[in-house]
Motif scaffolding. Structure first.
Motif, PDB file in Angstrom:
ATOM      1  N   LYS A 133       0.894  -0.546  -0.017  1.00  0.00           N
ATOM      2  CA  LYS A 133      -0.181  -0.284  -0.719  1.00  0.00           C
ATOM      3  C   LYS A 133       0.819   1.216   0.142  1.00  0.00           C
ATOM      4  O   LYS A 133       0.554   2.392   0.101  1.00  0.00           O
ATOM      5  CB  LYS A 133      -0.881   0.136   0.983  1.00  0.00           C
ATOM      6  N   VAL A 134       2.105   1.022   0.959  1.00  0.00           N
ATOM      7  CA  VAL A 134       2.671   2.002   1.001  1.00  0.00           C
ATOM      8  C   VAL A 134       3.522   2.485  -0.644  1.00  0.00           C
ATOM      9  O   VAL A 134       3.235   4.017  -0.636  1.00  0.00           O
ATOM     10  CB  VAL A 134       4.122   2.213   1.790  1.00  0.00           C
ATOM     11  N   CYS A 135       4.154   1.568  -1.182  1.00  0.00           N
ATOM     12  CA  CYS A 135       4.381   2.085  -3.039  1.00  0.00           C
ATOM     13  C   CYS A 135       3.566   2.007  -3.917  1.00  0.00           C
ATOM     14  O   CYS A 135       3.754   2.703  -4.351  1.00  0.00           O
ATOM     15  CB  CYS A 135       5.261   0.595  -2.945  1.00  0.00           C
ATOM     16  N   TYR A 136       2.137   1.769  -3.769  1.00  0.00           N
ATOM     17  CA  TYR A 136       1.481   1.885  -4.924  1.00  0.00           C
ATOM     18  C   TYR A 136       0.618   2.610  -4.636  1.00  0.00           C
ATOM     19  O   TYR A 136      -0.337   3.252  -5.302  1.00  0.00           O
ATOM     20  CB  TYR A 136       0.939   0.008  -5.231  1.00  0.00           C
ATOM     21  N   VAL A 137      -0.194   3.256  -3.407  1.00  0.00           N
ATOM     22  CA  VAL A 137      -1.265   3.831  -3.059  1.00  0.00           C
ATOM     23  C   VAL A 137      -0.723   5.247  -2.764  1.00  0.00           C
ATOM     24  O   VAL A 137      -0.786   5.860  -3.417  1.00  0.00           O
ATOM     25  CB  VAL A 137      -1.960   3.090  -1.939  1.00  0.00           C
ATOM     26  N   ASN A 138       0.474   4.677  -1.712  1.00  0.00           N
ATOM     27  CA  ASN A 138       0.497   6.378  -1.190  1.00  0.00           C
ATOM     28  C   ASN A 138       2.204   6.768  -2.058  1.00  0.00           C
ATOM     29  O   ASN A 138       1.787   8.490  -2.055  1.00  0.00           O
ATOM     30  CB  ASN A 138       1.520   5.455   0.007  1.00  0.00           C
ATOM     31  N   TYR A 139       2.618   5.778  -2.658  1.00  0.00           N
ATOM     32  CA  TYR A 139       3.595   6.596  -3.674  1.00  0.00           C
ATOM     33  C   TYR A 139       3.353   6.486  -5.087  1.00  0.00           C
ATOM     34  O   TYR A 139       4.206   6.921  -5.866  1.00  0.00           O
ATOM     35  CB  TYR A 139       4.779   6.339  -3.093  1.00  0.00           C
ATOM     36  N   GLY A 140       2.578   5.523  -5.825  1.00  0.00           N
ATOM     37  CA  GLY A 140       1.984   5.753  -7.181  1.00  0.00           C
ATOM     38  C   GLY A 140       3.593   4.697  -7.656  1.00  0.00           C
ATOM     39  O   GLY A 140       3.134   5.153  -9.399  1.00  0.00           O
ATOM     40  N   VAL A 141       4.649   3.726  -6.950  1.00  0.00           N
ATOM     41  CA  VAL A 141       4.918   2.953  -7.699  1.00  0.00           C
ATOM     42  C   VAL A 141       4.701   2.189  -8.991  1.00  0.00           C
ATOM     43  O   VAL A 141       3.123   1.714  -8.932  1.00  0.00           O
ATOM     44  CB  VAL A 141       5.468   2.657  -6.246  1.00  0.00           C
ATOM     45  N   THR A 142       5.248   1.978 -10.421  1.00  0.00           N
ATOM     46  CA  THR A 142       5.014   1.438 -11.022  1.00  0.00           C
ATOM     47  C   THR A 142       5.739   0.851 -11.410  1.00  0.00           C
ATOM     48  O   THR A 142       5.868  -0.456 -12.044  1.00  0.00           O
ATOM     49  CB  THR A 142       4.015   2.373 -12.431  1.00  0.00           C
ATOM     50  N   PHE A 143       7.115   0.873 -11.231  1.00  0.00           N
ATOM     51  CA  PHE A 143       7.927  -0.109 -11.579  1.00  0.00           C
ATOM     52  C   PHE A 143       8.103  -1.263 -10.474  1.00  0.00           C
ATOM     53  O   PHE A 143       7.081  -0.922  -9.958  1.00  0.00           O
ATOM     54  CB  PHE A 143       9.540   0.691 -10.997  1.00  0.00           C
ATOM     55  N   THR A 144       9.221  -2.541 -10.951  1.00  0.00           N
ATOM     56  CA  THR A 144       9.315  -3.519 -10.238  1.00  0.00           C
ATOM     57  C   THR A 144       9.451  -3.706  -9.247  1.00  0.00           C
ATOM     58  O   THR A 144      10.241  -3.170  -9.054  1.00  0.00           O
ATOM     59  CB  THR A 144       9.625  -4.366 -10.967  1.00  0.00           C
ATOM     60  N   MET A 145       8.744  -3.756  -7.638  1.00  0.00           N
ATOM     61  CA  MET A 145       8.978  -3.847  -6.516  1.00  0.00           C
ATOM     62  C   MET A 145       8.795  -5.619  -6.364  1.00  0.00           C
ATOM     63  O   MET A 145       7.958  -6.205  -6.724  1.00  0.00           O
ATOM     64  CB  MET A 145       8.196  -3.535  -5.395  1.00  0.00           C
ATOM     65  N   ILE A 146       9.910  -5.821  -5.892  1.00  0.00           N
ATOM     66  CA  ILE A 146      10.305  -7.610  -5.070  1.00  0.00           C
ATOM     67  C   ILE A 146       9.833  -7.619  -3.521  1.00  0.00           C
ATOM     68  O   ILE A 146      10.245  -6.920  -2.891  1.00  0.00           O
ATOM     69  CB  ILE A 146      11.752  -7.730  -5.228  1.00  0.00           C
ATOM     70  N   ALA A 147       9.584  -9.097  -3.587  1.00  0.00           N
ATOM     71  CA  ALA A 147       8.443  -8.451  -2.275  1.00  0.00           C
ATOM     72  C   ALA A 147       9.641  -8.856  -0.866  1.00  0.00           C
ATOM     73  O   ALA A 147      11.310  -9.124  -1.494  1.00  0.00           O
ATOM     74  CB  ALA A 147       8.165 -10.821  -1.849  1.00  0.00           C
ATOM     75  N   PRO A 148       9.304  -8.615  -0.261  1.00  0.00           N
ATOM     76  CA  PRO A 148      10.485  -8.100   1.687  1.00  0.00           C
ATOM     77  C   PRO A 148      11.853  -9.900   1.754  1.00  0.00           C
ATOM     78  O   PRO A 148      11.430 -10.574   1.256  1.00  0.00           O
ATOM     79  CB  PRO A 148      10.437  -8.708   2.433  1.00  0.00           C
ATOM     80  N   THR A 149      13.128  -9.157   1.295  1.00  0.00           N
ATOM     81  CA  THR A 149      14.077  -9.703   1.036  1.00  0.00           C
ATOM     82  C   THR A 149      15.711  -9.112   1.912  1.00  0.00           C
ATOM     83  O   THR A 149      15.217  -8.179   2.011  1.00  0.00           O
ATOM     84  CB  THR A 149      14.408 -10.435  -0.209  1.00  0.00           C
ATOM     85  N   SER A 150      15.884 -10.493   2.332  1.00  0.00           N
ATOM     86  CA  SER A 150      17.096  -9.849   2.860  1.00  0.00           C
ATOM     87  C   SER A 150      18.330  -9.448   1.952  1.00  0.00           C
ATOM     88  O   SER A 150      18.423  -9.148   0.589  1.00  0.00           O
ATOM     89  CB  SER A 150      18.128 -10.810   3.712  1.00  0.00           C
ATOM     90  N   VAL A 151      18.402  -7.688   2.550  1.00  0.00           N
ATOM     91  CA  VAL A 151      19.550  -6.513   1.790  1.00  0.00           C
ATOM     92  C   VAL A 151      20.810  -7.031   1.569  1.00  0.00           C
ATOM     93  O   VAL A 151      22.417  -6.534   1.070  1.00  0.00           O
ATOM     94  CB  VAL A 151      18.911  -5.770   1.209  1.00  0.00           C
ATOM     95  N   ARG A 152      21.889  -7.390   3.699  1.00  0.00           N
ATOM     96  CA  ARG A 152      22.500  -7.375   3.780  1.00  0.00           C
ATOM     97  C   ARG A 152      23.328  -9.034   4.637  1.00  0.00           C
ATOM     98  O   ARG A 152      22.087  -8.663   5.187  1.00  0.00           O
ATOM     99  CB  ARG A 152      23.096  -6.310   4.076  1.00  0.00           C
TER     100      ARG A 152
END
Length: 176
Positions: free
Chosen positions: A100-119
């Motif tokens: 919701k934060v990405c798509y609704v609040n900020y209108g993101v249309t680029f690809t977002m990946i499900a939560p994952t560890s990055v470090r």
């Protein structure tokens, strides 16, 4: 007809994988979706902007600027990939809330990946490689510019906003 389309998709996927670095040959689930995508299929031979994100961070408003970059440069081949992560304890507790934060609040249309560890030890293969080529993210919203061959050409930390002239110049240099 369906068989021809399916075979075409397989051929495209296998030819993309042949030209794609191994670290990108990953099937990852999209944010708040059961759909997966292979990075080689969507990004092989294309310049990339890869960002680790969080939905409840002081840098979360950068989603708006990242979306602007996506809109401005996707026609020139840039692929923007956001990787939701809770490594810094700033992600929503539920994936639906992060979406919701990405798509609704900020209108993101680029690809977002499900939560994952990055470090660290548990980081996904994409961020393991980004860290090996440059450095692991020290916080949310690190930006990695990757050329068409899979080489990180520039890393920007959280403080660098997507509208920063130095960042925009680096994106444009990557494209041309």
């Amino acid at each position: 007809m369906k068989i021809v389309i399916a075979l075409s998709a397989i051929l495209v996927a296998s030819s993309a994988s042949a030209n794609c670095p191994q670290w990108m040959d990953q099937s990852l689930r999209k944010l708040h979706s059961s759909d997966t995508l292979n990075l080689c299929v969507i990004a092989s031979d294309k310049p990339l902007l890869i960002v680790n994100t969080a939905s409840h961070c002081g840098f979360t408003p950068q989603f708006k600027g990242l979306e602007t970059v996506h809109q401005q440069y996707s026609g020139q081949g840039l692929v923007v990939l956001g990787f939701a992560s809770n490594d810094f304890r700033q992600e929503a507790s539920e994936e639906a809330k992060a979406a919701k934060v990405c798509y609704v609040n900020y209108g993101v249309t680029f690809t977002m990946i499900a939560p994952t560890s990055v470090r660290g030890e548990n980081s996904n293969p994409v961020f393991r490689e980004l860290a090996a080529q440059t450095q692991a993210p020290a916080w949310n919203f690190n930006k990695y510019l990757v050329d068409r061959e899979g080489v990180v050409v520039r890393h920007f930390g959280s403080q660098t906003r997507p509208d920063d002239p130095r960042f925009r110049q680096a994106v444009e240099k990557l494209l041309f």
